[in-house]
Scaffold this motif. Structure first.
Motif, PDB file in Angstrom:
ATOM      1  N   ARG A   1       0.859  -1.189   0.000  1.00 46.67           N
ATOM      2  CA  ARG A   1       0.000   0.000   0.000  1.00 46.67           C
ATOM      3  C   ARG A   1       0.892   1.235   0.000  1.00 46.67           C
ATOM      4  O   ARG A   1       1.818   1.338   0.808  1.00 46.67           O
ATOM      5  N   VAL A   2       0.630   2.167  -0.922  1.00 43.00           N
ATOM      6  CA  VAL A   2       1.467   3.358  -1.050  1.00 43.00           C
ATOM      7  C   VAL A   2       0.620   4.621  -0.869  1.00 43.00           C
ATOM      8  O   VAL A   2      -0.603   4.593  -1.042  1.00 43.00           O
ATOM      9  N   PRO A   3       1.258   5.739  -0.506  1.00 41.23           N
ATOM     10  CA  PRO A   3       0.513   6.984  -0.256  1.00 41.23           C
ATOM     11  C   PRO A   3       0.087   7.689  -1.538  1.00 41.23           C
ATOM     12  O   PRO A   3       0.526   8.794  -1.865  1.00 41.23           O
ATOM     13  N   VAL A   4      -0.767   7.014  -2.287  1.00 45.88           N
ATOM     14  CA  VAL A   4      -1.367   7.527  -3.510  1.00 45.88           C
ATOM     15  C   VAL A   4      -2.872   7.367  -3.343  1.00 45.88           C
ATOM     16  O   VAL A   4      -3.331   6.345  -2.821  1.00 45.88           O
ATOM     17  N   ALA A   5      -3.652   8.345  -3.776  1.00 45.49           N
ATOM     18  CA  ALA A   5      -5.103   8.274  -3.570  1.00 45.49           C
ATOM     19  C   ALA A   5      -5.771   7.275  -4.508  1.00 45.49           C
ATOM     20  O   ALA A   5      -6.527   6.400  -4.067  1.00 45.49           O
ATOM     21  N   VAL A   6      -5.496   7.399  -5.801  1.00 46.11           N
ATOM     22  CA  VAL A   6      -6.191   6.576  -6.803  1.00 46.11           C
ATOM     23  C   VAL A   6      -5.201   6.087  -7.854  1.00 46.11           C
ATOM     24  O   VAL A   6      -4.320   6.832  -8.286  1.00 46.11           O
ATOM     25  N   ALA A   7      -5.365   4.856  -8.276  1.00 48.43           N
ATOM     26  CA  ALA A   7      -4.638   4.164  -9.349  1.00 48.43           C
ATOM     27  C   ALA A   7      -3.512   3.292  -8.780  1.00 48.43           C
ATOM     28  O   ALA A   7      -2.615   3.776  -8.095  1.00 48.43           O
ATOM     29  N   HIS A   8      -3.622   2.006  -9.085  1.00 51.77           N
ATOM     30  CA  HIS A   8      -2.603   1.030  -8.697  1.00 51.77           C
ATOM     31  C   HIS A   8      -1.513   0.953  -9.775  1.00 51.77           C
ATOM     32  O   HIS A   8      -1.798   1.036 -10.971  1.00 51.77           O
ATOM     33  N   SER A   9      -0.284   0.732  -9.326  1.00 50.41           N
ATOM     34  CA  SER A   9       0.847   0.511 -10.222  1.00 50.41           C
ATOM     35  C   SER A   9       1.440  -0.858  -9.911  1.00 50.41           C
ATOM     36  O   SER A   9       1.443  -1.284  -8.751  1.00 50.41           O
ATOM     37  N   GLU A  10       1.954  -1.524 -10.957  1.00 47.63           N
ATOM     38  CA  GLU A  10       2.496  -2.870 -10.757  1.00 47.63           C
ATOM     39  C   GLU A  10       3.752  -3.085 -11.595  1.00 47.63           C
ATOM     40  O   GLU A  10       3.783  -2.744 -12.786  1.00 47.63           O
ATOM     41  N   SER A  11       4.763  -3.638 -10.962  1.00 53.47           N
ATOM     42  CA  SER A  11       5.958  -4.088 -11.652  1.00 53.47           C
ATOM     43  C   SER A  11       5.827  -5.598 -11.861  1.00 53.47           C
ATOM     44  O   SER A  11       5.743  -6.350 -10.892  1.00 53.47           O
ATOM     45  N   VAL A  12       5.788  -6.010 -13.121  1.00 52.27           N
ATOM     46  CA  VAL A  12       5.483  -7.407 -13.448  1.00 52.27           C
ATOM     47  C   VAL A  12       6.649  -8.045 -14.192  1.00 52.27           C
ATOM     48  O   VAL A  12       7.067  -7.557 -15.253  1.00 52.27           O
ATOM     49  N   TRP A  13       7.179  -9.126 -13.628  1.00 54.93           N
ATOM     50  CA  TRP A  13       8.178  -9.969 -14.304  1.00 54.93           C
ATOM     51  C   TRP A  13       7.445 -11.209 -14.802  1.00 54.93           C
ATOM     52  O   TRP A  13       6.644 -11.805 -14.063  1.00 54.93           O
ATOM     53  N   PHE A  14       7.684 -11.583 -16.050  1.00 55.30           N
ATOM     54  CA  PHE A  14       6.972 -12.748 -16.585  1.00 55.30           C
ATOM     55  C   PHE A  14       7.868 -13.540 -17.523  1.00 55.30           C
ATOM     56  O   PHE A  14       8.697 -12.982 -18.247  1.00 55.30           O
ATOM     57  N   GLU A  15       7.688 -14.846 -17.484  1.00 58.43           N
ATOM     58  CA  GLU A  15       8.416 -15.754 -18.360  1.00 58.43           C
ATOM     59  C   GLU A  15       7.437 -16.376 -19.341  1.00 58.43           C
ATOM     60  O   GLU A  15       6.386 -16.890 -18.956  1.00 58.43           O
ATOM     61  N   LEU A  16       7.788 -16.326 -20.629  1.00 59.52           N
ATOM     62  CA  LEU A  16       6.935 -16.867 -21.676  1.00 59.52           C
ATOM     63  C   LEU A  16       7.285 -18.320 -21.976  1.00 59.52           C
ATOM     64  O   LEU A  16       8.408 -18.767 -21.716  1.00 59.52           O
ATOM     65  N   GLU A  17       6.326 -19.048 -22.528  1.00 59.98           N
ATOM     66  CA  GLU A  17       6.557 -20.459 -22.852  1.00 59.98           C
ATOM     67  C   GLU A  17       7.283 -20.624 -24.183  1.00 59.98           C
ATOM     68  O   GLU A  17       8.206 -21.428 -24.311  1.00 59.98           O
ATOM     69  N   LYS A  18       6.851 -19.860 -25.183  1.00 57.68           N
ATOM     70  CA  LYS A  18       7.438 -19.997 -26.523  1.00 57.68           C
ATOM     71  C   LYS A  18       8.581 -19.007 -26.706  1.00 57.68           C
ATOM     72  O   LYS A  18       8.560 -17.905 -26.170  1.00 57.68           O
TER      73      LYS A  18
END
Length: 349
Positions: free
Chosen positions: A242-259
């Motif tokens: 939880r961060v001191p921001v009123a509105v809007a979530h931010s996300e750092s996403v790491w992902f591994e693909l199959e192909k």
């Protein structure tokens, strides 16, 4: 039918008021609206397209002559009253966690798994806000290259904890800047034992802690992602902050693909064409998603797409979305619009 008779449950809350706004903007044919809330809120006057609507106390009989009920008043309220609504013939879109993992209840993000709507039995669950924006960003990439693993860190706005949390952030920030003492009462979790300062202070807890050390918010992201994508083999883990921001979530996403064969440019081209996605990814011009720009908008903004330097076939992205709109109110109304378009806005016999 000239239009649907719509009820909004939790109409006075942070999400409920946005549901009303989304209904006002919607192409859904609406014959009438009814606002429902607790006894404490009954009698308040809210608007619908400039018309005064008096908030009524929520009771089982509230759903007589109702075609569609949008719920966002807490899991306990949904568990008690959503079945009552369905029993009286209303299709329920529920924005709480009450039914999300029920195997009989579709968990739907229209851009990702609209076909799940065909098996609804009168009740459709709206996923968790942080899950929604992540799967909107990842689904087009999954379709193209498969998805093997996801590691996400969220930076979630206080509005996810309701209007009182927004007010606490404002009051606490003002107090800290004035050098005054302020006693937190809401965050990180109103019902938990301890409360901590959110002003200038991210909190690594959203919802209560489970026995395994994960919070329930993290549990939701892990298991909802698998259900929405209909794939229990995708490996997902999350850290929710939880961060001191009123509105809007931010996300750092790491992902591994199959192909194999994915490149940054290929992923960017896919995201440019993806429904519900706005690509903001020009590092040389310092263009990337920001919460202040996403607030008030229905889309999910994606940027910072780049390859992992250590893991082959793995990438990073950063996504931002208004948690009260796409993360809640808009996704709920969007589900209703798709039910109408597919001729599914009725309780199956």
């Amino acid at each position: 039918m000239n239009g649907y008779r719509v009820a909004v449950v939790g109409a006075t809350g942070a999400v409920g008021t946005r549901m009303i706004e989304m209904l006002e903007q919607s192409n859904l044919p609406i014959a009438s609206v009814k606002y429902l809330a607790s006894k404490r809120s009954a009698g308040k006057i809210l608007k619908f397209k400039k018309q005064d609507i008096t908030v009524e106390e929520l009771v089982p009989e509230s759903f007589e002559e109702t075609d569609l009920a949008l719920f966002s008043a807490g899991g306990g309220v949904s568990k008690k009253f959503a079945p009552e609504a369905v029993k009286r013939g209303a299709v329920v879109v529920d924005n709480t966690s009450a039914f999300r993992m029920d195997p009989e209840v579709p968990l739907v993000v229209p851009e990702v798994n609209e076909k799940a709507l065909y098996r609804h039995k009168g009740l459709i669950a709206n996923p968790n806000c942080s899950t929604i924006q992540m799967v909107v960003a990842l689904e087009p990439l999954r379709k193209a290259f498969g998805l093997k693993k996801v590691i996400v860190t969220t930076l979630q706005a206080v509005s996810g904890a309701g209007n009182r949390a927004i007010q606490e952030l404002h009051d606490e920030t003002e107090a800290v800047l004035k050098g005054e003492k302020y006693e937190p009462e809401i965050l990180p979790v109103a019902g938990d034992k301890k409360h901590y300062q959110i002003a200038f202070n991210p909190l690594a807890q959203i919802d209560v802690f489970e026995d395994d050390g994960y919070t329930h918010e993290e549990w939701k992201m892990i298991h909802e992602t698998k259900k929405i994508m209909s794939n229990e083999n995708i490996q997902v883990t999350a850290t929710c902050v939880r961060v001191p921001v009123a509105v809007a979530h931010s996300e750092s996403v790491w992902f591994e693909l199959e192909k194999e064969g994915a490149t940054v440019s290929k992923l960017q081209e896919i995201l440019k064409k993806a429904p519900g996605v706005v690509l903001e990814d020009e590092p040389d011009k310092q263009i990337y998603p920001q919460a202040v720009n996403a607030a008030g908008k229905k889309d999910t903004f994606v940027g910072r797409v780049r390859p992992d330097q250590e893991q082959p076939n793995a990438f990073h992205l950063y996504c931002v979305s208004d948690n009260l709109l796409k993360g809640a109110a808009w996704n709920s109304v969007q589900i209703a619009e798709r039910l109408h378009a597919l001729d599914l806005l009725r309780v199956p016999k």
